[in-house]
Design a protein around this motif. Structure first.
Motif, mmCIF file in Angstrom:
data_model
loop_
_atom_site.group_PDB
_atom_site.id
_atom_site.type_symbol
_atom_site.label_atom_id
_atom_site.label_comp_id
_atom_site.label_asym_id
_atom_site.label_seq_id
_atom_site.Cartn_x
_atom_site.Cartn_y
_atom_site.Cartn_z
ATOM 1 N N LEU A 68 1.044 -1.235 0.193
ATOM 2 C CA LEU A 68 0.019 -0.190 -0.003
ATOM 3 C C LEU A 68 0.776 1.331 0.030
ATOM 4 O O LEU A 68 1.708 1.211 0.878
ATOM 5 N N LYS A 69 0.726 2.229 -0.928
ATOM 6 C CA LYS A 69 1.577 3.102 -1.248
ATOM 7 C C LYS A 69 0.744 4.391 -1.110
ATOM 8 O O LYS A 69 -0.469 4.793 -1.957
ATOM 9 N N ASP A 70 1.546 5.721 -0.707
ATOM 10 C CA ASP A 70 0.620 6.836 -0.897
ATOM 11 C C ASP A 70 1.291 7.545 -2.091
ATOM 12 O O ASP A 70 2.472 7.648 -2.317
ATOM 13 N N ILE A 71 0.360 7.769 -2.974
ATOM 14 C CA ILE A 71 0.569 8.197 -4.398
ATOM 15 C C ILE A 71 0.517 9.652 -4.423
ATOM 16 O O ILE A 71 0.339 10.196 -5.756
ATOM 17 N N GLY A 72 0.480 10.475 -3.502
ATOM 18 C CA GLY A 72 0.503 11.880 -3.489
ATOM 19 C C GLY A 72 -0.747 12.644 -3.461
ATOM 20 O O GLY A 72 -0.797 13.677 -3.736
ATOM 21 N N ASN A 110 5.745 -10.963 -16.778
ATOM 22 C CA ASN A 110 5.858 -10.296 -15.623
ATOM 23 C C ASN A 110 4.780 -9.215 -15.486
ATOM 24 O O ASN A 110 4.346 -8.884 -16.657
ATOM 25 N N TYR A 111 4.475 -8.633 -14.402
ATOM 26 C CA TYR A 111 3.392 -7.602 -14.493
ATOM 27 C C TYR A 111 3.660 -6.778 -13.220
ATOM 28 O O TYR A 111 4.333 -6.958 -12.323
ATOM 29 N N VAL A 112 3.311 -5.463 -13.253
ATOM 30 C CA VAL A 112 2.623 -4.310 -12.566
ATOM 31 C C VAL A 112 1.521 -4.001 -12.296
ATOM 32 O O VAL A 112 0.956 -3.741 -13.610
ATOM 33 N N ALA A 113 0.841 -3.864 -11.448
ATOM 34 C CA ALA A 113 -0.470 -3.302 -11.373
ATOM 35 C C ALA A 113 -0.497 -2.355 -10.398
ATOM 36 O O ALA A 113 -0.115 -2.517 -9.039
ATOM 37 N N ASN A 114 -0.835 -0.871 -10.548
ATOM 38 C CA ASN A 114 -0.921 0.251 -9.859
ATOM 39 C C ASN A 114 -2.022 1.158 -10.286
ATOM 40 O O ASN A 114 -2.732 0.758 -10.754
ATOM 41 N N GLU A 115 -1.964 2.368 -9.556
ATOM 42 C CA GLU A 115 -2.703 3.640 -9.914
ATOM 43 C C GLU A 115 -3.014 3.914 -11.531
ATOM 44 O O GLU A 115 -3.917 4.277 -12.017
ATOM 45 N N THR A 139 -5.538 9.639 -1.098
ATOM 46 C CA THR A 139 -5.647 8.294 -1.254
ATOM 47 C C THR A 139 -4.401 7.523 -1.437
ATOM 48 O O THR A 139 -3.514 7.908 -1.629
ATOM 49 N N LYS A 140 -4.572 6.281 -0.855
ATOM 50 C CA LYS A 140 -3.351 5.349 -1.248
ATOM 51 C C LYS A 140 -3.942 4.325 -2.181
ATOM 52 O O LYS A 140 -5.033 4.135 -2.481
ATOM 53 N N ALA A 141 -2.693 3.679 -2.864
ATOM 54 C CA ALA A 141 -2.959 2.861 -3.764
ATOM 55 C C ALA A 141 -2.183 1.613 -3.573
ATOM 56 O O ALA A 141 -1.085 1.640 -3.030
ATOM 57 N N LEU A 142 -2.857 0.542 -3.921
ATOM 58 C CA LEU A 142 -2.149 -0.901 -3.730
ATOM 59 C C LEU A 142 -1.362 -1.149 -5.040
ATOM 60 O O LEU A 142 -1.794 -1.145 -6.061
ATOM 61 N N THR A 143 0.075 -1.390 -4.709
ATOM 62 C CA THR A 143 0.878 -1.676 -5.975
ATOM 63 C C THR A 143 1.242 -3.209 -5.803
ATOM 64 O O THR A 143 1.800 -3.501 -4.892
ATOM 65 N N VAL A 144 1.128 -4.016 -6.997
ATOM 66 C CA VAL A 144 1.378 -5.310 -7.030
ATOM 67 C C VAL A 144 2.239 -5.225 -8.312
ATOM 68 O O VAL A 144 2.100 -4.849 -9.217
ATOM 69 N N ASP A 145 3.323 -6.255 -7.918
ATOM 70 C CA ASP A 145 4.326 -6.629 -8.877
ATOM 71 C C ASP A 145 4.550 -8.229 -8.676
ATOM 72 O O ASP A 145 4.334 -8.823 -7.671
#
Length: 114
Positions: free
Chosen positions: A61-65, A90-95, A68-74
């Motif tokens: 869980l990251k603060d995206i500025g 390979n993958y990244v899922a974020n805001e 709200t916060k966003a869950l970043t998945v890799d």
């Protein structure tokens, strides 16, 4: 003549069925499984099976500025296709959405981790 052709066709189909790769996914065994639930702040998991499947994923869980916060998945997933070729996704899922990449996919530059 038609009977002989039918017999040859049936024999050819049987031979083709015997040359097809075997799918052992129904009898695959779990070789390794790890899971760490960090709570609402994220998770880590990985597993590997006897039929060549491997997967690893982590989330944070990251603060995206913003407010709200966003869950970043890799993570990644690896498997052997019926044709015997090993694939890795390979993958990244974020805001910014889901961003996959792999040798078998059209290329684009993934977003770097922050």
């Amino acid at each position: 003549m038609k009977f002989a052709l039918s017999i040859l066709t049936i024999c050819g189909l049987i031979a083709l069925a015997y040359t097809a790769p075997l799918d052992d996914s129904a009898t695959a065994r779990l070789l390794r499984y790890d899971f760490d639930n960090i709570g609402i702040d994220g998770y880590d998991f990985s597993f590997e099976t006897s039929d060549g499947i491997e997967r690893k994923e982590s989330a944070e869980l990251k603060d995206i500025g913003t407010d709200t916060k966003a869950l970043t998945v890799d993570g990644f997933s690896t498997w052997v296709a019926p044709d015997g070729i090993k694939y890795t996704l390979n993958y990244v899922a974020n805001e910014k959405g889901f961003q996959p990449w792999g040798e078998h996919l059209p290329r684009f530059k993934p977003q770097p981790k922050k």
